[in-house]
Design a protein around this motif. Sequence first.
Motif, PDB file in Angstrom:
ATOM      1  N   PHE A  46     -20.894  23.220  10.969  1.00 43.96           N
ATOM      2  CA  PHE A  46     -21.129  24.502  12.090  1.00 43.96           C
ATOM      3  C   PHE A  46     -22.128  25.449  11.241  1.00 43.96           C
ATOM      4  N   PHE A  47     -22.236  25.898  10.143  1.00 44.00           N
ATOM      5  CA  PHE A  47     -23.161  26.945   9.631  1.00 44.00           C
ATOM      6  C   PHE A  47     -24.423  26.327   9.540  1.00 44.00           C
ATOM      7  N   TYR A  48     -24.498  24.964   9.395  1.00 43.24           N
ATOM      8  CA  TYR A  48     -25.490  24.140   9.254  1.00 43.24           C
ATOM      9  C   TYR A  48     -26.220  24.249  10.795  1.00 43.24           C
ATOM     10  N   LEU A  49     -25.507  23.963  11.806  1.00 45.76           N
ATOM     11  CA  LEU A  49     -26.008  24.065  13.149  1.00 45.76           C
ATOM     12  C   LEU A  49     -26.549  25.494  13.403  1.00 45.76           C
ATOM     13  N   LYS A  50     -25.653  26.423  13.068  1.00 41.28           N
ATOM     14  CA  LYS A  50     -25.951  27.800  13.364  1.00 41.28           C
ATOM     15  C   LYS A  50     -27.304  28.221  12.775  1.00 41.28           C
ATOM     16  N   ASN A  51     -27.408  28.050  11.524  1.00 39.75           N
ATOM     17  CA  ASN A  51     -28.627  28.487  10.665  1.00 39.75           C
ATOM     18  C   ASN A  51     -29.776  27.821  11.121  1.00 39.75           C
TER      19      ASN A  51
ATOM     20  N   ALA B 175     -17.349  30.608  19.446  1.00 34.52           N
ATOM     21  CA  ALA B 175     -17.807  29.376  19.697  1.00 34.52           C
ATOM     22  C   ALA B 175     -17.844  28.688  18.433  1.00 34.52           C
ATOM     23  N   GLY B 176     -17.831  29.304  17.338  1.00 33.30           N
ATOM     24  CA  GLY B 176     -17.782  28.841  16.074  1.00 33.30           C
ATOM     25  C   GLY B 176     -16.290  28.169  15.934  1.00 33.30           C
ATOM     26  N   ILE B 177     -15.357  29.147  16.087  1.00 32.74           N
ATOM     27  CA  ILE B 177     -13.842  28.483  15.961  1.00 32.74           C
ATOM     28  C   ILE B 177     -13.706  27.302  16.687  1.00 32.74           C
ATOM     29  N   VAL B 178     -14.068  27.237  18.168  1.00 33.22           N
ATOM     30  CA  VAL B 178     -14.070  26.003  18.948  1.00 33.22           C
ATOM     31  C   VAL B 178     -14.643  24.937  18.222  1.00 33.22           C
ATOM     32  N   ILE B 179     -15.993  25.036  17.822  1.00 35.52           N
ATOM     33  CA  ILE B 179     -16.573  23.967  17.577  1.00 35.52           C
ATOM     34  C   ILE B 179     -15.883  23.362  16.058  1.00 35.52           C
ATOM     35  N   VAL B 180     -15.511  24.322  15.066  1.00 33.22           N
ATOM     36  CA  VAL B 180     -14.972  23.730  13.929  1.00 33.22           C
ATOM     37  C   VAL B 180     -13.525  23.099  14.181  1.00 33.22           C
ATOM     38  N   LEU B 181     -12.801  23.796  15.154  1.00 28.53           N
ATOM     39  CA  LEU B 181     -11.563  23.247  15.532  1.00 28.53           C
ATOM     40  C   LEU B 181     -11.825  21.909  16.228  1.00 28.53           C
TER      41      LEU B 181
END
Length: 455
Positions: free
Chosen positions: A137-142, A168-174
Amino acid sequence: MLKTIRNAWSIPDLRKKILFTLLIIIVFRIGSVIPVPFLDTNVLAAVMAPANSLTDGSSNMIAYLNTLSGGAFSNATLFAMGITPYINSSIIIQLLCVAIPALERLTKEGEAGRRKIGTITRYVTVALGLIQGTAYFFYLKNTVCTEEGDYYGKHITVYNEGFSMVFAGIVIVLVFTAGTALMMWLGEQINKYGIGNGISMLLFAGIIARLPVTVRTLAAYWNLGFGDGTAGAADPKFFIFVIVWVLIFLAIIWLITFMQDSERRIPIQYAKRVVGRKMYGGQSSFLPIKVALGGVLPIIFASSILSIPSTINLFLNVKEGFWKAFFDAFNTSNWLYIVLYFILILMFAYFYTTIQYNPVEMANNLKSNNGTVPGIRPGAPTAAYIKNILSRVTLIGALFLSVIALVPLVFSAATGMHGLSMGGTSIIIIVGVALETVKQLESQMMMRHYKGFLD
């Protein structure tokens, strides 16, 4: 192989198992194309396009993750994490079973102990899936699209600040974590209701799904050549390299097929003993030790370990400086990566043999059953003899795995054909799983056709 599948299909019970396995594979492939929410798939495709280009060696780690996930990783789908968390979890638990006495005792408690170990492995898999999903997720966000066009400067994630970004980050990671747990469950269902070997079957299906990409890569190199302005089809050197690649491909398949059934047989002689009026024993037998005992597991273990720096870089997204050079050292086209890959394959091959075979226990079992190795005294000398044979056989098997895994990497580094760098690992998984599946079908058919003495 085709004859075995045809014969298995004619048995109603096995036909149901085959159909159930195919259904699970279809579900797996459907989940591999469903993207997670809150992502701009157009920007994602634009970002991943240069990473998967033929001339970019940095794409090889993404190609590796795509291979294990069946192409789901680069598309950020439900099953983007693939089975990598489960593989890493298995590695960790097996290491801990050697280091922690409580876990070691569980491995000796039979079926109940194996179930507890399996439960622990599943929990660790979910935890690792959560960690890797967060990293992705952090890769996609950054990551921002740097390619010229309509999506230049845009983020992959739809929301990039405030509460919306957090949600959105919580949902994607879950969703990533749920996909990991679902894949693990699908593999268990194949073991329970299908033809078995569930996790390997999903891995096999993912690699097969990537074969069209390999064909397109070869076709693109056929048109591009080596990047010197000469078309590949018109370049005699490129034509020779294509022939060499095909010959290597065929040789690897033959070598894998030959080594899968190779074994070292230690002769065993059982002493005669009288029980009542009957005499037992006196026959000769052998103790088989497979050359490729660990199968593809040492390769997968080594690949998973070497993928850890790239996973960390998904968090950090380092672009320059010392750490960028450090992370680039773990690129599959780097010679340091190839050397470390070779060493880790050897280490994991010996590690897997160590946890599977205990020479002292084997020698004690032979002694308790009045069995001896001709020319070797029972007890400690027999254990030392078995240990020596295990060491040599494991070395041969480890070198075999190293050749299979490294030849395509060396070929890629020498020719620049990066899109084909994972061929060795893929081939050994495909051939190994296919052979194992055929053996399982044959054993199940033999059980159903066995006739007892009352028939």
